[in-house]
Design an enzyme around this catalytic site. Structure first.
Site, PDB file in Angstrom:
ATOM      1  N   ASN A   6      -7.989  36.842   2.602  1.00  0.00           N
ATOM      2  CA  ASN A   6      -8.461  37.734   1.535  1.00  0.00           C
ATOM      3  C   ASN A   6      -7.437  38.862   1.348  1.00  0.00           C
ATOM      4  OD1 ASN A   6      -9.707  39.954   0.247  1.00  0.00           O
ATOM      5  ND2 ASN A   6     -11.710  39.055   0.622  1.00  0.00           N
ATOM      6  N   ASP A   8      -7.447  41.285  -0.995  1.00  0.00           N
ATOM      7  CA  ASP A   8      -7.928  42.471  -1.724  1.00  0.00           C
ATOM      8  C   ASP A   8      -7.310  43.772  -1.211  1.00  0.00           C
ATOM      9  OD1 ASP A   8      -9.668  40.812  -3.065  1.00  0.00           O
ATOM     10  OD2 ASP A   8     -11.441  41.439  -1.947  1.00  0.00           O
ATOM     11  N   HIS A   9      -7.142  43.831   0.128  1.00  0.00           N
ATOM     12  CA  HIS A   9      -6.717  45.108   0.707  1.00  0.00           C
ATOM     13  C   HIS A   9      -5.288  45.505   0.347  1.00  0.00           C
ATOM     14  CE1 HIS A   9     -10.394  46.080   2.718  1.00  0.00           C
ATOM     15  NE2 HIS A   9     -10.510  44.791   2.994  1.00  0.00           N
ATOM     16  N   HIS A  42     -11.561  39.191  -4.586  1.00  0.00           N
ATOM     17  CA  HIS A  42     -12.863  39.589  -5.124  1.00  0.00           C
ATOM     18  C   HIS A  42     -12.628  40.424  -6.391  1.00  0.00           C
ATOM     19  CE1 HIS A  42     -17.039  41.567  -4.084  1.00  0.00           C
ATOM     20  NE2 HIS A  42     -16.977  41.146  -5.332  1.00  0.00           N
ATOM     21  N   ARG A  44     -14.268  42.668  -8.448  1.00  0.00           N
ATOM     22  CA  ARG A  44     -15.506  43.461  -8.450  1.00  0.00           C
ATOM     23  C   ARG A  44     -15.781  44.009  -9.847  1.00  0.00           C
ATOM     24  NH1 ARG A  44     -17.499  45.331  -3.310  1.00  0.00           N
ATOM     25  NH2 ARG A  44     -18.769  46.691  -4.609  1.00  0.00           N
ATOM     26  N   ARG A  48     -12.336  48.007  -8.313  1.00  0.00           N
ATOM     27  CA  ARG A  48     -11.771  49.029  -7.419  1.00  0.00           C
ATOM     28  C   ARG A  48     -10.487  48.576  -6.713  1.00  0.00           C
ATOM     29  NH1 ARG A  48     -16.112  49.195  -2.473  1.00  0.00           N
ATOM     30  NH2 ARG A  48     -17.563  49.707  -4.118  1.00  0.00           N
ATOM     31  N   HIS A  49     -10.253  47.261  -6.670  1.00  0.00           N
ATOM     32  CA  HIS A  49      -8.973  46.808  -6.087  1.00  0.00           C
ATOM     33  C   HIS A  49      -8.331  45.734  -6.979  1.00  0.00           C
ATOM     34  CE1 HIS A  49     -11.846  44.056  -4.305  1.00  0.00           C
ATOM     35  NE2 HIS A  49     -12.230  44.882  -3.375  1.00  0.00           N
ATOM     36  N   GLU A  69     -14.168  35.574  -5.394  1.00  0.00           N
ATOM     37  CA  GLU A  69     -15.510  36.099  -5.137  1.00  0.00           C
ATOM     38  C   GLU A  69     -15.936  36.937  -6.330  1.00  0.00           C
ATOM     39  OE1 GLU A  69     -15.327  38.495  -1.681  1.00  0.00           O
ATOM     40  OE2 GLU A  69     -14.421  36.931  -0.483  1.00  0.00           O
ATOM     41  N   THR A  99     -18.305  47.857   1.253  1.00  0.00           N
ATOM     42  CA  THR A  99     -17.900  46.456   1.217  1.00  0.00           C
ATOM     43  C   THR A  99     -19.165  45.630   0.973  1.00  0.00           C
ATOM     44  OG1 THR A  99     -16.827  44.691   2.484  1.00  0.00           O
ATOM     45  CG2 THR A  99     -18.061  46.291   3.755  1.00  0.00           C
ATOM     46  N   THR A 100     -19.024  44.286   0.882  1.00  0.00           N
ATOM     47  CA  THR A 100     -20.195  43.454   0.599  1.00  0.00           C
ATOM     48  C   THR A 100     -21.132  43.475   1.808  1.00  0.00           C
ATOM     49  OG1 THR A 100     -18.666  42.089  -0.642  1.00  0.00           O
ATOM     50  CG2 THR A 100     -20.866  41.202  -0.318  1.00  0.00           C
ATOM     51  N   GLU A 150     -21.174  30.189   2.300  1.00  0.00           N
ATOM     52  CA  GLU A 150     -20.379  31.000   3.228  1.00  0.00           C
ATOM     53  C   GLU A 150     -21.343  31.922   3.956  1.00  0.00           C
ATOM     54  OE1 GLU A 150     -16.818  32.851   1.716  1.00  0.00           O
ATOM     55  OE2 GLU A 150     -16.796  34.308   3.365  1.00  0.00           O
ATOM     56  N   HIS A 213     -16.554  37.792   6.965  1.00  0.00           N
ATOM     57  CA  HIS A 213     -16.859  39.218   6.930  1.00  0.00           C
ATOM     58  C   HIS A 213     -16.791  39.824   8.336  1.00  0.00           C
ATOM     59  CE1 HIS A 213     -18.111  42.553   4.292  1.00  0.00           C
ATOM     60  NE2 HIS A 213     -18.190  43.098   5.472  1.00  0.00           N
ATOM     61  N   GLY A 214     -15.862  40.717   8.487  1.00  0.00           N
ATOM     62  CA  GLY A 214     -15.732  41.458   9.748  1.00  0.00           C
ATOM     63  C   GLY A 214     -15.109  40.648  10.878  1.00  0.00           C
ATOM     64  N   GLY A 235     -10.051  39.090   5.713  1.00  0.00           N
ATOM     65  CA  GLY A 235      -9.215  40.027   4.965  1.00  0.00           C
ATOM     66  C   GLY A 235      -8.792  41.226   5.780  1.00  0.00           C
TER      67      GLY A 235
HETATM   68  N1  PXP Z   1     -15.925  36.557   2.563  1.00  0.00           N
HETATM   69  C1  PXP Z   1     -16.583  37.252   1.607  1.00  0.00           C
HETATM   70  C2  PXP Z   1     -17.538  36.509   0.723  1.00  0.00           C
HETATM   71  C3  PXP Z   1     -16.360  38.632   1.435  1.00  0.00           C
HETATM   72  O1  PXP Z   1     -17.027  39.305   0.457  1.00  0.00           O
HETATM   73  C4  PXP Z   1     -15.401  39.276   2.237  1.00  0.00           C
HETATM   74  C5  PXP Z   1     -15.108  40.733   2.025  1.00  0.00           C
HETATM   75  O2  PXP Z   1     -14.585  40.946   0.770  1.00  0.00           O
HETATM   76  C6  PXP Z   1     -14.726  38.517   3.204  1.00  0.00           C
HETATM   77  C7  PXP Z   1     -15.025  37.172   3.361  1.00  0.00           C
HETATM   78  C8  PXP Z   1     -13.663  39.100   4.071  1.00  0.00           C
HETATM   79  O3  PXP Z   1     -14.219  40.106   4.887  1.00  0.00           O
HETATM   80  P1  PXP Z   1     -13.257  40.994   5.780  1.00  0.00           P
HETATM   81  O4  PXP Z   1     -12.380  41.773   4.859  1.00  0.00           O
HETATM   82  O5  PXP Z   1     -14.212  41.866   6.542  1.00  0.00           O
HETATM   83  O6  PXP Z   1     -12.477  40.064   6.668  1.00  0.00           O
END
Ligand code: PXP
Length: 259
Positions: A6, A8-9, A42, A44, A48-49, A69, A99-100, A150, A213-214, A235
């Site tokens: 991911n 996005d960052h 993503h 959004r 924002r990104h 996403e 975040t989500t 997911e 996520h995380g 991400g």
């Molecule tokens: N999967 C989904 C559906 C997400 O929304 C996100 C966060 O944008 C991630 C994975 C990646 O999460 P992380 O940035 O915490 O690794």
């Protein structure tokens, strides 16, 4: 194990200055060469990104499949249909969130999600639902005939971080936890069991299972060891590590851990 990176960052860092550097497009070749299997972004509602131009360029130029996403908002879905990414992952969105923060409520939004899936499939976009690991959400996802689910690993990751990396108890994303060490350990074991059980259920129903996520270099093996999980989308931890070691090494380190 397939790895979706991911990116996005990278856009988060760019938006901190509102200029054109760093450019998420520059990550595409590095991700591919480092063994990533997918690019995840993503788009959004608040942009924002990642912005529309990023999404368009990334989808057009990426040699890897792009997993976009997005929320189930009609205007966003129209954009997704015109961009035609390989896959759309439907996620809940709340403007105030960092975040989500949870999975999609498939029950309350069933009709809207059904309509959205139909439209995406008509545009030949594969569909995934980002859901909390619970049985009802899996059964509803099956009814909706999606390709992927997911599983949201945020609660697992947060509990892990509170146990092992001193994350503050009042950390406000995902949920508030005011538990002692023993209770946190119990909660962590319970959430791993739950993710395992739900992955098995989903796979038996014929759904492909991803998770995310995380996830980071410390906690990822507890999830990547689950046989039914085919793909992880990661991400924050990869982009954070890349600041110190470079994106290529951050991705190859993660790939080595999960393969
Ligand atoms: N999967 C989904 C559906 C997400 O929304 C996100 C966060 O944008 C991630 C994975 C990646 O999460 P992380 O940035 O915490 O690794």
């Amino acid at each position: 194990m397939q790895l979706g990176v991911n990116i996005d960052h990278i856009a988060v860092l760019r938006e901190a200055r509102q200029i054109n550097d760093p450019n998420p497009l520059d990550a595409l070749g590095i991700c591919k060469l480092s063994g990533a299997n997918q690019i995840t972004i993503h788009l959004r509602e608040d942009r924002r990104h990642i912005v529309d131009e990023d999404a368009k360029n990334i989808i057009n130029l990426s040699a890897l499949p792009v997993n976009l996403e997005c929320s189930i908002n009609d205007k966003i879905i129209d954009i997704v249909c015109s961009l035609k990414p390989h896959r759309a992952t439907l996620v809940p969105e709340n403007r105030a969130e960092v975040t989500t923060e949870g999975g999609l409520d498939v029950k309350s939004n069933f009709a809207q999600i059904k309509k959205t899936i139909k439209k995406l499939k008509e545009h030949e976009v594969e569909v995934s639902l980002f859901i909390d690991p619970n049985k009802e959400m899996i059964e509803l996802s099956k009814k909706l005939d999606v390709d992927w689910i997911e599983l949201h690993t945020g609660s697992f990751a947060n509990t892990y971080a509170m146990l092992y990396s001193g994350l503050n108890k009042t950390h406000h994303t995902i949920e508030e936890l005011d538990l002692n060490r023993e209770e946190l350990l119990k909660k962590l074991n319970k959430s791993i069991k739950e993710i395992k059980k739900i992955s098995k259920n989903a796979s038996k129903l014929g759904l492909k299972v991803a998770a995310g996520h995380g996830l980071n270099y410390q906690n990822v093996n507890l999830i990547s060891n689950i046989k039914q999980i085919e793909e992880l989308n990661i991400g924050q931890s990869i982009i954070a590590r890349s600041v110190f070691v470079g994106l290529e090494k951050a991705i190859t380190d993660m790939k080595k851990l999960i393969d």
